[in-house]
Design a protein around this motif. Structure first.
Motif, PDB file in Angstrom:
ATOM      1  N   LYS A 133      -2.000  96.249 -36.910  1.00 55.22           N
ATOM      2  CA  LYS A 133      -2.288  94.812 -37.063  1.00 55.22           C
ATOM      3  C   LYS A 133      -2.524  94.482 -38.534  1.00 55.22           C
ATOM      4  N   LEU A 134      -3.207  95.418 -39.205  1.00 57.15           N
ATOM      5  CA  LEU A 134      -3.509  95.172 -40.621  1.00 57.15           C
ATOM      6  C   LEU A 134      -2.233  95.133 -41.452  1.00 57.15           C
ATOM      7  N   TRP A 135      -1.335  96.077 -41.187  1.00 57.04           N
ATOM      8  CA  TRP A 135      -0.087  96.098 -41.952  1.00 57.04           C
ATOM      9  C   TRP A 135       0.743  94.850 -41.686  1.00 57.04           C
ATOM     10  N   LEU A 136       0.733  94.403 -40.440  1.00 57.17           N
ATOM     11  CA  LEU A 136       1.438  93.156 -40.111  1.00 57.17           C
ATOM     12  C   LEU A 136       0.842  91.988 -40.904  1.00 57.17           C
ATOM     13  N   LEU A 137      -0.480  91.986 -40.945  1.00 56.95           N
ATOM     14  CA  LEU A 137      -1.187  90.936 -41.690  1.00 56.95           C
ATOM     15  C   LEU A 137      -0.830  90.995 -43.180  1.00 56.95           C
ATOM     16  N   ILE A 138      -0.837  92.213 -43.727  1.00 53.95           N
ATOM     17  CA  ILE A 138      -0.517  92.379 -45.159  1.00 53.95           C
ATOM     18  C   ILE A 138       0.909  91.907 -45.436  1.00 53.95           C
ATOM     19  N   ILE A 139       1.843  92.319 -44.584  1.00 55.31           N
ATOM     20  CA  ILE A 139       3.253  91.960 -44.815  1.00 55.31           C
ATOM     21  C   ILE A 139       3.450  90.440 -44.737  1.00 55.31           C
ATOM     22  N   ILE A 140       2.875  89.820 -43.702  1.00 56.80           N
ATOM     23  CA  ILE A 140       2.999  88.348 -43.590  1.00 56.80           C
ATOM     24  C   ILE A 140       2.384  87.677 -44.821  1.00 56.80           C
ATOM     25  N   LYS A 141       1.227  88.179 -45.214  1.00 55.00           N
ATOM     26  CA  LYS A 141       0.535  87.591 -46.367  1.00 55.00           C
ATOM     27  C   LYS A 141       1.375  87.728 -47.639  1.00 55.00           C
ATOM     28  N   LEU A 142       1.917  88.920 -47.869  1.00 57.17           N
ATOM     29  CA  LEU A 142       2.719  89.140 -49.084  1.00 57.17           C
ATOM     30  C   LEU A 142       3.980  88.270 -49.077  1.00 57.17           C
ATOM     31  N   ILE A 143       4.595  88.114 -47.889  1.00 59.71           N
ATOM     32  CA  ILE A 143       5.786  87.247 -47.800  1.00 59.71           C
ATOM     33  C   ILE A 143       5.414  85.809 -48.168  1.00 59.71           C
ATOM     34  N   ILE A 144       4.295  85.337 -47.599  1.00 59.54           N
ATOM     35  CA  ILE A 144       3.871  83.959 -47.917  1.00 59.54           C
ATOM     36  C   ILE A 144       3.582  83.823 -49.413  1.00 59.54           C
ATOM     37  N   ILE A 145       2.869  84.819 -49.967  1.00 56.53           N
ATOM     38  CA  ILE A 145       2.461  84.717 -51.376  1.00 56.53           C
ATOM     39  C   ILE A 145       3.678  84.772 -52.311  1.00 56.53           C
ATOM     40  N   PHE A 146       4.528  85.773 -52.118  1.00 60.04           N
ATOM     41  CA  PHE A 146       5.608  85.977 -53.094  1.00 60.04           C
ATOM     42  C   PHE A 146       6.889  85.205 -52.757  1.00 60.04           C
ATOM     43  N   ALA A 147       7.231  85.130 -51.472  1.00 58.89           N
ATOM     44  CA  ALA A 147       8.515  84.502 -51.130  1.00 58.89           C
ATOM     45  C   ALA A 147       8.394  82.999 -50.912  1.00 58.89           C
ATOM     46  N   VAL A 148       7.188  82.516 -50.665  1.00 66.65           N
ATOM     47  CA  VAL A 148       7.043  81.066 -50.456  1.00 66.65           C
ATOM     48  C   VAL A 148       6.262  80.434 -51.623  1.00 66.65           C
ATOM     49  N   LEU A 149       5.014  80.867 -51.783  1.00 61.99           N
ATOM     50  CA  LEU A 149       4.171  80.211 -52.788  1.00 61.99           C
ATOM     51  C   LEU A 149       4.718  80.382 -54.203  1.00 61.99           C
ATOM     52  N   LYS A 150       4.998  81.641 -54.578  1.00 60.81           N
ATOM     53  CA  LYS A 150       5.453  81.886 -55.954  1.00 60.81           C
ATOM     54  C   LYS A 150       6.796  81.217 -56.219  1.00 60.81           C
ATOM     55  N   LEU A 151       7.674  81.325 -55.251  1.00 65.36           N
ATOM     56  CA  LEU A 151       9.047  80.834 -55.450  1.00 65.36           C
ATOM     57  C   LEU A 151       9.122  79.311 -55.485  1.00 65.36           C
ATOM     58  N   PHE A 152       8.404  78.674 -54.569  1.00 71.11           N
ATOM     59  CA  PHE A 152       8.565  77.214 -54.423  1.00 71.11           C
ATOM     60  C   PHE A 152       7.423  76.378 -55.017  1.00 71.11           C
ATOM     61  N   PHE A 153       6.257  76.947 -55.117  1.00 74.01           N
ATOM     62  CA  PHE A 153       5.128  76.111 -55.529  1.00 74.01           C
ATOM     63  C   PHE A 153       4.491  76.512 -56.863  1.00 74.01           C
ATOM     64  N   PHE A 154       4.738  77.720 -57.314  1.00 74.58           N
ATOM     65  CA  PHE A 154       4.083  78.157 -58.542  1.00 74.58           C
ATOM     66  C   PHE A 154       5.077  78.663 -59.576  1.00 74.58           C
ATOM     67  N   PRO A 155       5.908  77.767 -60.120  1.00 70.38           N
ATOM     68  CA  PRO A 155       6.834  78.191 -61.162  1.00 70.38           C
ATOM     69  C   PRO A 155       6.077  78.453 -62.465  1.00 70.38           C
ATOM     70  N   ASP A 156       6.703  79.200 -63.353  1.00 73.88           N
ATOM     71  CA  ASP A 156       6.134  79.411 -64.686  1.00 73.88           C
ATOM     72  C   ASP A 156       6.342  78.099 -65.448  1.00 73.88           C
ATOM     73  N   PHE A 157       5.276  77.353 -65.636  1.00 77.58           N
ATOM     74  CA  PHE A 157       5.383  75.992 -66.169  1.00 77.58           C
ATOM     75  C   PHE A 157       6.016  75.969 -67.563  1.00 77.58           C
ATOM     76  N   LEU A 158       5.535  76.835 -68.438  1.00 82.56           N
ATOM     77  CA  LEU A 158       6.088  76.843 -69.811  1.00 82.56           C
ATOM     78  C   LEU A 158       7.497  77.413 -69.810  1.00 82.56           C
ATOM     79  N   GLY A 159       7.696  78.464 -69.037  1.00 84.93           N
ATOM     80  CA  GLY A 159       9.010  79.117 -68.972  1.00 84.93           C
ATOM     81  C   GLY A 159      10.096  78.172 -68.477  1.00 84.93           C
TER      82      GLY A 159
END
Lengths: 74, 521
Positions: A24-50
């Motif tokens: 269950k923990l690994w499932l939680l970690i994987i879902i969390k990492l997907i949300i953080i890196f594949a959704v949040l980072k990609l669509f909501f947190f661009p490198d503003f200066l870059g």
């Protein structure tokens, strides 16, 4: 050395196989990492200066301008 | 203008939410990793199978917390790059270096040895396993060290020089950044508070086992270990807290004044507000009493701030006016905020002139502007203010959070005394259901106290992102407020889901322990 790595791999494989609460923990970690890196980072947190500057010189000039701009005053 | 204010507010709210959520996991990781290290050491020395099972039980809870907390800190780094891009660039490698080292340590040391710790019981020798457990615990502390070094530098910038060409701070003295007294104090105070939180968690969960009349042997032995670590932790946290107060009085006197709701200091010794209610009508400009009600400890603040009962502790108005008083009440004039605002404006003008010269390719003008900037750089941040009142932190939040932290700390000391007396002297207490309930209820209390500590540290230094150099208004990116608001609400949903997941997995695991014998598993 090869023996060390095969034993290390075996430890991980057996460890994952025999997990109970861990699955269950690994499932939680994987879902969390997907949300953080594949959704949040990609669509909501661009490198503003870059996004608006190509080189470090341009970034420096932009920040110099921004932080000394009078509109930044309270 | 309105959008800028809105962006600042939403960005601050988002950062506070993320940091406070991240801090739910970190202190428990710090505290529990030490406790399982101690438990496993006892097992290693005695080879007692029961101790191994007790260690494994707590190690499982440690793993749940570790897994739920992992990567929540990375979101803070995203926010730096998007919402706080001016700040991220301005701090340069001062901030980048510690974070990079932290990343490497966190990934390689913690993650590698964490796997051995969880999977290696039957695969590696007991000695190697014990080493992995301790290395995980040490790795957690080293990770915390680098983050706290970065945070301490924001509270007390030093060991760097501002390079106008790069528009960023360049590290000039690594040891001044890494081993400043602010950084060391912050590190020990924070890590030791993690011991307290871990101790309360172990004692509290053990009380739940006793309440359910299950695994009483596990509970009693766990209370001994958790109780001692918590007791040592709370005493050392109080000691380092005293060091932090002295540090704050020297480097962030405005924060200390806000913590006390103090507007004007007294010559010949300042009392400490033990308990009080702030007067909401009090402003910088009126003469109303700052307190509606207070119970004061005579000379307490002078002792806390300077270890000298007769010393002068400046209030908010004193700091703004740049005055100090001698023991006899004579006034010593220092630099006022109005003067600092004027010098900050000169620094801003110098940077603008540098910018103009850079665009024109005029090297001479650049050199002259850089020299003017360097001469006034220590006041740079004050150039953003229109008047001194804008440099005052929110007094009420800082004041009340400080009292929650200190009074909560006092309660936790009492809690550990009761826990240790219960296991060593008055064993009847362990059968008292009120004591069990007290133990369980103290679990959320310790988190509130711990978060309150960070509120004091971070709200108390407002409006600064970097003390004296950069306020939040200059640090924030020119992004739209609505986009930050949107991600704020996404985080509210995400964090709530993760929190519910952690608590439910943790409760299920603890509930499992109330239904079966841990020692006979």
């Amino acid at each position: 050395m090869r023996k060390f790595f095969s034993r290390a791999a075996e430890m991980y494989i057996d460890g994952f196989r025999s997990m109970t609460v861990g699955k269950k923990l690994w499932l939680l970690i994987i879902i969390k990492l997907i949300i953080i890196f594949a959704v949040l980072k990609l669509f909501f947190f661009p490198d503003f200066l870059g996004a608006s500057c190509d080189t470090d010189t341009e970034k420096a000039a932009k920040v110099r301008q921004e932080i000394s701009d009078e509109s930044r005053r309270y | 203008m309105d959008d800028l204010i809105s962006v600042i507010d939403w960005s601050r709210a988002q950062f506070a939410l993320t940091a406070m959520f991240h801090w739910i996991f970190v202190p428990l990781t710090i505290g529990l990793s030490l406790i399982v290290g101690v438990m496993e050491t006892i097992y290693y020395r005695t080879r007692e199978e029961n101790m191994k099972k007790i260690t494994q039980f707590w190690m499982t809870l440690f793993a749940i917390n570790f897994a739920c907390g992992v990567a929540t800190g990375i979101i803070l780094e995203f926010e730096f790059g998007t919402n706080w891009s001016n700040y991220s660039w301005f701090v340069g490698d001062i901030f980048g270096a510690p974070l990079a080292i932290e990343g490497i340590f966190a990934f390689f040391l913690e993650s590698t040895f964490f796997a051995v710790m969880m999977f290696g019981w039957k695969k590696v020798s007991p000695g190697f396993h014990l080493s992995a457990t301790w290395l995980t615990s040490i790795g957690v502390c080293i990770s915390a060290l680098w983050i706290l070094i970065a945070n301490a530098w924001m509270q007390r910038p030093g060991g760097m020089e501002f390079d106008p060409e790069q528009a960023r701070n360049v590290m000039a003295n690594f040891s001044e950044v890494a081993f400043s007294s602010t950084a060391m104090n912050k590190f020990f105070h924070t890590v030791l508070s993690g011991w307290v939180l871990g101790g309360v968690f172990v004692v509290g969960v053990s009380c739940w086992l006793l309440f359910r009349k299950s695994n009483e042997e596990v509970a009693r032995r766990s209370i001994k270990i958790g109780g001692w670590i918590g007791m040592i932790g709370i005493l050392l946290t109080m000691w380092t807290g005293d060091g932090s107060a002295v540090e704050v009085s020297k480097t962030q006197p405005m924060k200390l004044a806000a913590m006390e709701g103090l507007y004007r200091g007294d010559a010949g010794g300042q009392s400490l507000v033990g308990f009080g209610i702030l007067n909401p009508s009090k402003t910088l400009d009126n003469d109303e009493d700052p307190m509606l009600f207070s119970i004061d400890i005579p000379y307490g603040l002078s002792i806390l701030a300077n270890h000298d009962m007769k010393s002068f502790v400046p209030g908010i108005n004193d700091i703004i006016d740049g005055i100090e008083l001698t023991e006899n009440g004579d006034t010593i004039h220092g630099i006022s905020y109005d003067e600092r605002i004027a010098l900050g404006r000169e620094a801003h003008q110098a940077l603008r002139d540098y910018n103009t010269a850079a665009k024109a390719g005029d090297e001479n003008a650049k050199t002259l502007a850089a020299e003017r900037l360097k001469a006034n750089f220590e006041h740079f941040g004050y150039g953003y203010f229109e008047d001194a009142s804008q440099a005052v932190p929110p007094v009420a939040i800082t004041f009340y959070a400080f009292r929650i932290m200190v009074m909560g700390g006092g309660y936790l000391l009492l809690f550990f005394i009761i826990a240790l007396l219960a296991v060593y002297k008055f064993k009847g207490l362990l059968k008292n259901r009120l004591v069990h309930i007290l133990g369980v209820l103290t679990i959320p209390v310790v988190w509130i106290v711990s978060e309150a500590g960070w509120v004091v540290a971070e709200v108390g230094r407002q409006p600064w992102v970097i003390q004296d150099l950069m306020p939040t208004r200059a640090a924030v990116s020119a992004v739209s407020a609505s986009s930050v608001e949107l991600t704020f609400w996404i985080f509210v949903v995400l964090f709530s889901g993760l929190f519910i997941a952690e608590v439910s997995i943790m409760i299920r695991e603890i509930r499992k322990a109330t239904k079966q014998e841990i020692l006979n598993r």
